[in-house]
Motif scaffolding. Structure first.
Motif, PDB file in Angstrom:
ATOM      1  N   MET A   1      15.513 -22.661   1.271  1.00 27.47           N
ATOM      2  CA  MET A   1      14.944 -21.494   1.339  1.00 27.47           C
ATOM      3  C   MET A   1      13.785 -21.231   2.440  1.00 27.47           C
ATOM      4  O   MET A   1      13.160 -21.836   2.780  1.00 27.47           O
ATOM      5  CB  MET A   1      14.083 -21.002   0.041  1.00 27.47           C
ATOM      6  N   LYS A   2      13.678 -20.309   2.526  1.00 29.61           N
ATOM      7  CA  LYS A   2      12.245 -19.327   3.951  1.00 29.61           C
ATOM      8  C   LYS A   2      11.244 -19.811   3.229  1.00 29.61           C
ATOM      9  O   LYS A   2      10.600 -19.389   2.126  1.00 29.61           O
ATOM     10  CB  LYS A   2      12.679 -18.270   4.979  1.00 29.61           C
ATOM     11  N   THR A   3      10.220 -21.034   4.400  1.00 26.42           N
ATOM     12  CA  THR A   3       9.176 -21.398   4.193  1.00 26.42           C
ATOM     13  C   THR A   3       8.044 -20.233   5.122  1.00 26.42           C
ATOM     14  O   THR A   3       6.788 -20.454   4.777  1.00 26.42           O
ATOM     15  CB  THR A   3       8.909 -22.171   3.268  1.00 26.42           C
ATOM     16  N   GLU A   4       8.242 -20.400   6.261  1.00 26.55           N
ATOM     17  CA  GLU A   4       7.782 -19.782   6.565  1.00 26.55           C
ATOM     18  C   GLU A   4       6.926 -18.198   7.180  1.00 26.55           C
ATOM     19  O   GLU A   4       7.575 -17.380   6.206  1.00 26.55           O
ATOM     20  CB  GLU A   4       8.641 -19.413   8.395  1.00 26.55           C
ATOM     21  N   ILE A   5       6.064 -18.560   7.689  1.00 25.41           N
ATOM     22  CA  ILE A   5       4.821 -17.319   6.880  1.00 25.41           C
ATOM     23  C   ILE A   5       5.173 -16.527   8.611  1.00 25.41           C
ATOM     24  O   ILE A   5       5.240 -16.961   9.468  1.00 25.41           O
ATOM     25  CB  ILE A   5       3.307 -17.456   6.952  1.00 25.41           C
ATOM     26  N   GLU A   6       5.244 -15.577   8.445  1.00 23.39           N
ATOM     27  CA  GLU A   6       5.929 -14.378   8.977  1.00 23.39           C
ATOM     28  C   GLU A   6       4.736 -13.255   9.468  1.00 23.39           C
ATOM     29  O   GLU A   6       4.326 -12.701   9.278  1.00 23.39           O
ATOM     30  CB  GLU A   6       7.349 -13.409   8.920  1.00 23.39           C
ATOM     31  N   THR A   7       4.750 -12.608  10.462  1.00 24.17           N
ATOM     32  CA  THR A   7       3.867 -11.487  11.591  1.00 24.17           C
ATOM     33  C   THR A   7       3.690 -10.685  10.784  1.00 24.17           C
ATOM     34  O   THR A   7       3.018 -10.142  10.099  1.00 24.17           O
ATOM     35  CB  THR A   7       4.504 -11.370  12.966  1.00 24.17           C
ATOM     36  N   GLN A   8       5.235 -10.185   9.965  1.00 22.75           N
ATOM     37  CA  GLN A   8       5.267  -9.445   9.252  1.00 22.75           C
ATOM     38  C   GLN A   8       4.335  -9.376   7.477  1.00 22.75           C
ATOM     39  O   GLN A   8       3.679  -8.401   7.147  1.00 22.75           O
ATOM     40  CB  GLN A   8       6.322  -8.557   8.581  1.00 22.75           C
ATOM     41  N   HIS A   9       4.303 -10.381   6.977  1.00 20.16           N
ATOM     42  CA  HIS A   9       3.889 -11.265   6.376  1.00 20.16           C
ATOM     43  C   HIS A   9       2.022 -10.384   6.721  1.00 20.16           C
ATOM     44  O   HIS A   9       1.220  -9.676   5.385  1.00 20.16           O
ATOM     45  CB  HIS A   9       3.753 -12.993   6.324  1.00 20.16           C
ATOM     46  N   LEU A  10       1.609 -11.531   7.677  1.00 12.92           N
ATOM     47  CA  LEU A  10       0.386 -10.876   7.728  1.00 12.92           C
ATOM     48  C   LEU A  10      -0.520  -9.174   8.059  1.00 12.92           C
ATOM     49  O   LEU A  10      -1.489  -8.850   7.911  1.00 12.92           O
ATOM     50  CB  LEU A  10      -0.235 -11.503   8.982  1.00 12.92           C
ATOM     51  N   THR A  11       0.914  -8.356   8.638  1.00 11.13           N
ATOM     52  CA  THR A  11       0.716  -7.274   8.994  1.00 11.13           C
ATOM     53  C   THR A  11       0.488  -6.593   7.567  1.00 11.13           C
ATOM     54  O   THR A  11      -1.014  -5.764   7.400  1.00 11.13           O
ATOM     55  CB  THR A  11       1.600  -7.038   9.584  1.00 11.13           C
ATOM     56  N   TYR A  12       1.381  -6.599   6.772  1.00 13.40           N
ATOM     57  CA  TYR A  12       0.990  -6.193   5.613  1.00 13.40           C
ATOM     58  C   TYR A  12       0.424  -6.372   4.917  1.00 13.40           C
ATOM     59  O   TYR A  12      -0.535  -5.286   4.311  1.00 13.40           O
ATOM     60  CB  TYR A  12       2.424  -5.972   4.269  1.00 13.40           C
ATOM     61  N   PHE A  13      -0.590  -7.398   4.600  1.00 18.70           N
ATOM     62  CA  PHE A  13      -1.563  -8.442   3.571  1.00 18.70           C
ATOM     63  C   PHE A  13      -2.778  -7.825   4.485  1.00 18.70           C
ATOM     64  O   PHE A  13      -3.741  -7.066   3.720  1.00 18.70           O
ATOM     65  CB  PHE A  13      -1.665  -9.756   4.071  1.00 18.70           C
ATOM     66  N   LEU A  14      -2.983  -7.176   5.552  1.00 18.47           N
ATOM     67  CA  LEU A  14      -4.299  -6.992   5.989  1.00 18.47           C
ATOM     68  C   LEU A  14      -4.298  -5.375   6.203  1.00 18.47           C
ATOM     69  O   LEU A  14      -5.449  -5.411   5.451  1.00 18.47           O
ATOM     70  CB  LEU A  14      -4.512  -7.457   7.872  1.00 18.47           C
ATOM     71  N   SER A  15      -3.435  -4.992   6.144  1.00 14.55           N
ATOM     72  CA  SER A  15      -3.361  -3.475   5.355  1.00 14.55           C
ATOM     73  C   SER A  15      -3.737  -3.250   4.228  1.00 14.55           C
ATOM     74  O   SER A  15      -4.215  -2.449   3.785  1.00 14.55           O
ATOM     75  CB  SER A  15      -1.875  -3.049   6.369  1.00 14.55           C
ATOM     76  N   VAL A  16      -3.290  -3.832   3.230  1.00 16.06           N
ATOM     77  CA  VAL A  16      -3.402  -3.717   2.044  1.00 16.06           C
ATOM     78  C   VAL A  16      -5.225  -4.173   0.980  1.00 16.06           C
ATOM     79  O   VAL A  16      -6.102  -3.669   1.473  1.00 16.06           O
ATOM     80  CB  VAL A  16      -2.875  -4.511   0.452  1.00 16.06           C
ATOM     81  N   ALA A  17      -5.371  -5.252   2.636  1.00 14.01           N
ATOM     82  CA  ALA A  17      -6.442  -5.623   2.294  1.00 14.01           C
ATOM     83  C   ALA A  17      -7.809  -4.929   2.548  1.00 14.01           C
ATOM     84  O   ALA A  17      -8.469  -4.542   1.875  1.00 14.01           O
ATOM     85  CB  ALA A  17      -7.273  -7.192   2.709  1.00 14.01           C
ATOM     86  N   GLU A  18      -6.817  -4.338   3.501  1.00 15.25           N
ATOM     87  CA  GLU A  18      -8.254  -3.496   4.734  1.00 15.25           C
ATOM     88  C   GLU A  18      -8.411  -1.700   3.843  1.00 15.25           C
ATOM     89  O   GLU A  18      -9.496  -0.756   3.662  1.00 15.25           O
ATOM     90  CB  GLU A  18      -7.596  -2.661   6.153  1.00 15.25           C
ATOM     91  N   THR A  19      -7.277  -1.476   3.197  1.00 16.78           N
ATOM     92  CA  THR A  19      -6.890  -0.149   2.855  1.00 16.78           C
ATOM     93  C   THR A  19      -7.793   0.094   0.709  1.00 16.78           C
ATOM     94  O   THR A  19      -8.349   0.481   0.415  1.00 16.78           O
ATOM     95  CB  THR A  19      -5.469   0.840   2.374  1.00 16.78           C
ATOM     96  N   GLY A  20      -7.316  -1.515   0.418  1.00 15.45           N
ATOM     97  CA  GLY A  20      -7.930  -1.487  -0.708  1.00 15.45           C
ATOM     98  C   GLY A  20      -6.113  -1.062  -1.712  1.00 15.45           C
ATOM     99  O   GLY A  20      -7.355  -0.742  -3.013  1.00 15.45           O
ATOM    100  N   SER A  21      -5.482  -1.543  -1.849  1.00 16.99           N
ATOM    101  CA  SER A  21      -4.717  -0.651  -2.304  1.00 16.99           C
ATOM    102  C   SER A  21      -3.051  -1.105  -1.426  1.00 16.99           C
ATOM    103  O   SER A  21      -2.864  -0.707  -0.169  1.00 16.99           O
ATOM    104  CB  SER A  21      -4.208   1.444  -2.124  1.00 16.99           C
ATOM    105  N   PHE A  22      -2.358  -0.449  -2.908  1.00 17.31           N
ATOM    106  CA  PHE A  22      -0.904  -1.114  -1.674  1.00 17.31           C
ATOM    107  C   PHE A  22      -0.083   0.535  -1.453  1.00 17.31           C
ATOM    108  O   PHE A  22       0.826   0.923  -0.824  1.00 17.31           O
ATOM    109  CB  PHE A  22       0.057  -1.594  -3.798  1.00 17.31           C
ATOM    110  N   ARG A  23      -0.055   1.101  -2.094  1.00 14.52           N
ATOM    111  CA  ARG A  23       0.072   2.947  -2.601  1.00 14.52           C
ATOM    112  C   ARG A  23      -0.159   2.942  -0.533  1.00 14.52           C
ATOM    113  O   ARG A  23       0.082   4.045   0.303  1.00 14.52           O
ATOM    114  CB  ARG A  23      -0.673   3.473  -2.996  1.00 14.52           C
ATOM    115  N   LYS A  24      -1.543   3.122   0.256  1.00 17.40           N
ATOM    116  CA  LYS A  24      -1.911   3.550   0.890  1.00 17.40           C
ATOM    117  C   LYS A  24      -1.871   2.162   2.146  1.00 17.40           C
ATOM    118  O   LYS A  24      -1.671   2.181   2.926  1.00 17.40           O
ATOM    119  CB  LYS A  24      -3.580   2.991   0.491  1.00 17.40           C
TER     120      LYS A  24
END
Length: 303
Positions: A1-24
């Motif tokens: 099973m992959k355990t590496e953190i990918e760039t896309q993980h960080l991009t999605y995470f920061l987008s949720v953190a900045e917008t405060g919403s999964f939908r946004k």
């Protein structure tokens, strides 16, 4: 099973953190909300901590999420900067360029090319070195220099090249010397003069040039060599130690009690050339060469 953190993980995470919403965040990323939720869940599984408190009103960072967000932002910003730098270097917009010279930068075509290059490539790290010709060509051969600019025609055994300029030769004389008021001089009129030249470049080439032009006139050339740079030689001229030769591009600097008088026929010119290794694929070098060709055509050195 992959355990590496990918760039896309960080991009999605920061987008949720900045917008405060999964939908946004999904709307910003132009993906479906389930895709965002799966990425964040996978990231939390890899880290072993919860990054968000999920609420009906949105998503709020946990304490662990807040700490992770600060470091994740730095990583994403650094990666973006590294990507931009690499792409810019490929286009010659940044990177480095190392030039070896046996010339003055006070005026002339080389100065014009440098000014144009700096104006259009402000983020290129430009390094200029003054050394003897042999040292410059050695460093060029070993790719420690990208380009050499020196008097004479291109030495094609050392690499590719072009003539950047053809320049008149001037006699540097003390301003109180009888020849200082002349509009032009013939070589036969300076047979009795003592010439002062440097043991450093371009002193040896000046000595050879003097011998070529005066040896056929029936008199031994009086040359005094000094272990001084160009400024020191001009100071000696001003002090009355003798006269010396310079090319046109040296006339951008003025020295105390020194006057420059054209010598030789009107068609007596000295070429100044650029040399580079053909296998050098430095984009900044290619941009510099393109600007040099434009300047060489403007000055009439290149048709």
């Amino acid at each position: 099973m992959k355990t590496e953190i990918e760039t896309q993980h960080l991009t999605y995470f920061l987008s949720v953190a900045e917008t405060g919403s999964f939908r946004k965040a999904a709307s910003r990323l132009n993906v479906g909300q389930p895709a965002v939720s799966r990425r964040i869940q996978r990231l939390e599984d890899i880290l072993g901590v919860s990054l968000f408190e999920r609420r009906s009103t949105g998503a709020r960072l946990t304490t662990a999420g807040t700490c992770f967000a600060a470091r994740a932002r730095v990583i994403v910003d650094d990666l973006r900067a590294a990507t931009d730098t690499a792409r810019g270097a490929g286009l010659g917009e940044n990177g480095y360029l190392r030039i070896g010279v046996i010339a003055s930068l006070s005026r002339g075509p080389l100065r014009q090319v440098l000014e144009s290059f700096v104006d259009s490539h402000a983020y290129v790290d430009l390094c200029i070195a003054e050394l003897d010709r042999g040292q410059l060509l050695t460093q060029l051969s070993h790719r420690r220099l990208d380009l050499v600019v020196a008097p004479g025609k291109p030495d094609h055994e050392s690499g590719d090249g072009l003539i950047l300029a053809h320049e008149r030769v001037y006699l540097a004389v003390p301003s109180d010397h009888p020849l200082a008021d002349r509009q032009g001089l013939r070589w036969s009129e300076v047979l009795k003069e003592t010439f002062v030249v440097s043991t450093q470049e371009p002193g040896p080439e000046i000595h050879d040039y003097l011998v070529r032009n005066l040896s056929d006139l029936g008199r031994t050339v009086q040359v005094r060599r000094h272990s001084m740079g160009r400024e020191g030689i001009m100071s000696l001229v001003g002090l009355g130690f003798g006269v010396s030769l310079v090319a046109d591009h040296w006339l951008g600097v003025r020295y105390p009690n020194v006057t420059f008088v054209p010598i030789g026929n009107d068609d007596e010119i000295v070429p100044f050339s650029m040399i580079w290794r053909p296998e050098n694929d430095n984009p900044a070098l290619r941009r510099f060469i393109s600007l040099a060709r434009i300047e060489a055509k403007r000055s009439g050195a290149l048709s």
